[in-house]
Enzyme design. Structure first.
Site: not given
Lengths: 501, 501
Positions: B222, B328, B359, B384
């Protein structure tokens, strides 16, 4: 009752202006003319340049320090947000620049706005920051109210639901996901089960589970920079080079002549040509189109405007061809155009299916109304945070201030004043101000070349005005909604002075 | 000097615990055993269930209200974050649940942590919220320090640079973009110009400007839910159905037997098989692989662990085949595994090329060290906001608290204690606790079926414990770093009680 944290203890902007204005600023409506003065009585009366060069020596030191830990190659200058106030951004050298760029169009109410500071120092802000919820699983007890009184109260006409995300790119991408799920549900049946073939093929990124659907966007569009949104962005190669992309269609965007009313007939023919091409692409593109996405005014791509005729034409066409109509208001939304949402200028007979937002609202997400745009099962549109209450609290404060002070109407007024002065200036400098165009204070013009434009923007900064560019050679004005006639006067004076250099 | 806003005026959690502890909590290091007590002397001593059902009647009302404005179908319950404290989350019925899920693994230091509240109510927080900068263009004068003392001070061994983003998906996608640009720069030459063919083709989403490169990920991985990250996510069909995807390769993830040391030899063979398949895929996949991405422990996919042998094997292989190695750590990072970064367990001879985070750090982004991973021109990796100082301020507060209180070592201790108790329980309930596995308090086990697991999690909540699942039938423990032996005792007692129902 929880004691309110006093915003006046927090900031020390220019001349401690906030301290003396908090009370006034949050106590309701004022006359249109006096908003900025009430907010910012200690705002500078003019730009002030104190360093021999802009940027100056302190900036060089700050950049050197920051470069050790962050990519600063795109930095205009390092800002001191403690000292910035209202329409003035202050740099680390102490230069006070009138800001018509406002963080790439992302500051709604000026720097250190008292109402925003009040929200930023509220108990609910502290709670939302210290206990950031996974909103999908453990929503907070106050989120319904925060949304209802803020983001949802601001919803465009005809739309009454929202899905919150974190950025403009994220807002557009989750909107695309919604459109793809909606499209497949139409084909499959909204209550139909997934086939075993779909369930298996999606795990290897293949059809039919991961279908070859597409989103149609327009030439010179900008919709973000992640993989899905970047596939619809068509403004500059620098955004797209070396990044894998989906095979999605690009339609021509009407190249209009300005002023729009003078060239109404030619522009109409151009718009018809583009609408016909949109229809052809939707009917023939090998990857079926699930949605069309468009900015009411293309911003990054060069402040390219659309007419109500074109907006309504797209609405009609997307209905006829059964694809969703997504309006990207990430840059145009929240009042600067003189409407709260720029697509209100289109006077659509039916609302867009989806409207996305971010930037000036700080919060991001998409509005919609059709219940079936919510996927049939939970966890299909989902992620850890599903938005951010701390940003939704800021959005609510911004929305309430805009309403209380009628800042959208005010911006329309100021915009008219400003564009009038720029029109007058353009007759004096016709090569330096070409194709002047705008709604509200959302104004741009073209210069002779990218080089001339870039030098002009630098010279503006040296003379105390911060401004941005867009497209190949346009000057882009994006002041906050507290920009007033007096600021317009200063801006136009500086522009004229720089033109004469 | 700016007056500090007192956190004690902000929250009113259970028994007003914060009010009395702010002073102690921010004044430096304590003994390992007493951290939670110092933080949270008024934390409940046990779960408290006051409604006849969980969720209760007030929750039903809150859900009804929220459903009018937000998708609540995935909601476990509506939480009252004003009242939640430490390891206890309080719902709107007043139930006080021991929380071992912590907002899908995203609360580092418990609810209403005094140090985090202090950061949330600091002057710099107010300034960063009210004047959110476009960091790429107008970085704030304090961002260098905020990064250096927080996110960068926490960098994994061997990595010293960071790019900040807003979410785990965004962190991974910007890392993918960096990998793609790096790959093409290697092929083209780092200082070479783009060809006119590249410049033109990228604007129609085609080769060579938008190359058909890929990211290799693993079975049951994931990595997020936007279009690029979702193309590497392989955990559940519900995430992927109906969403167009890139043709990227998926390698088998080693299916290890637990406990790992007992099955070392079989596991080694399985890992060799997977490494060989990674090599084969990189060498043969039609879309050349720019990077491999892996979680040190697959979380959403079922808490599937990796060994140092496998981690080092991947590092060696990616070096040999000249693709980037992305780790990750969105869920595994920030201490819960008993190391600050879970991949530290691999004891790599060379650091990964990129490590992503989000997280528990609230801030998101990716670490790296190779200067050439920064694209050759500005505005290639850009958006941005380029991150969010308000989240970086929270990350810094979290990092400093972790260091000051040695919370990573403490979590390793508590984890050992907890897994020991669960081991003992598993001998009593061998079908209910299968494949018990964990590092630190990052612990999981399997149950007999998805249905049994789901009922178990519901029964836990009815008995005062909030916990999550992962994979098809695993129970996933993700307490905050202030989870202690006394909480472990309560948790194991409730688990046993529920097993006996």
């Amino acid at each position: 009752m929880i004691k309110q944290v006093r915003p006046s203890t927090v900031a020390r902007p220019i001349g401690s202006a906030i301290k003396s204005t908090v009370g006034a600023a949050v106590s309701g409506s004022r006359s249109l003319a006096s908003v900025a003065e009430t907010y910012y009585p200690e705002e500078p009366v003019a730009p002030k340049i104190v360093s021999a060069t802009v940027p100056g020596p302190e900036n060089a030191k700050a950049i050197e320090k920051l470069t050790k830990v962050f990519d600063t190659r795109a930095a205009y200058f390092v800002a001191d947000y403690y000292k910035s106030l209202g329409n003035y951004i202050v740099d680390v050298d102490g230069n006070e620049l009138l800001d018509l760029y406002a963080q790439i169009s992302s500051i709604a109410l000026g720097y250190n706005n008292p109402a925003v500071l009040k929200a930023a120092t509220s108990p609910e802000m502290a709670i939302s920051l210290a206990n950031r919820p996974a909103l999908g699983n453990f929503p907070s007890s106050d989120y319904a109210e925060i949304l209802a009184d803020g983001i949802l109260a601001a919803a465009p006409p005809g739309l009454d639901k929202v899905w919150t995300d974190l950025s403009g790119s994220g807002a557009n991408e989750t909107a695309f996901k919604a459109a793809f799920m909606y499209k497949r549900a139409q084909e499959r049946g909204f209550d139909a089960d997934f086939s075993s073939e779909e369930l298996e093929s999606c795990m290897v990124n293949s059809k039919p589970g991961c279908p070859d659907l597409s989103i149609l966007s327009f030439e010179t569009a900008f919709h973000g920079r992640l993989f899905g949104s970047l596939s619809t962005t068509r403004s500059k190669p620098i955004h797209k080079l070396d990044i894998p992309s989906f095979n999605w269609p690009k339609a021509p965007f009407p190249v209009l002549k300005y002023p729009l009313d003078k060239y109404a007939e030619e522009n109409r023919a151009e718009e018809d040509r583009c609408l016909a091409e949109v229809e052809r692409l939707i009917k023939t593109w090998p990857n079926p189109v699930a949605a069309v996405i468009i900015e009411p005014i293309q911003s990054e791509g060069g402040d390219n405007h659309t007419s109500p005729y074109f907006g309504q034409g797209l609405r009609d066409l997307t209905k006829k061809l059964n694809v969703l109509f997504i309006v990207d208001e990430v840059q145009t939304g929240v009042g600067a155009t003189g409407k709260f949402w720029a697509h209100e200028y289109w006077n659509l007979t039916d609302a867009p299916d989806i409207v996305t937002f971010s930037k000036k609202f700080q919060a991001a997400g998409y509005y919609f109304s059709e219940p079936k745009i919510v996927p049939n099962l939970p966890y299909r549109q989902f992620n850890t945070w599903c938005g951010d209450p701390s940003k939704a609290i800021i959005a609510r404060a911004i929305y309430k201030e805009i309403v209380a002070n009628d800042l959208v109407a005010r911006t329309a007024q100021v915009g008219e004043y400003l564009i009038g002065k720029l029109e007058a200036l353009s007759t004096k400098f016709p090569t330096k101000i070409q194709n002047l165009r705008g709604k509200g204070t959302f104004i741009a013009w073209d210069m002779e070349s990218p080089e001339v434009r870039d030098s002009f923007l630098k010279a503006l900064r040296t003379n105390g005005v911060n401004c941005g560019g867009c497209g190949p050679k346009s000057v882009r004005l994006r002041p906050a909604l507290v920009f007033e006639e007096k600021h317009a006067d200063i801006f136009v004076d500086v522009v004229e002075k720089v033109f004469q250099l």
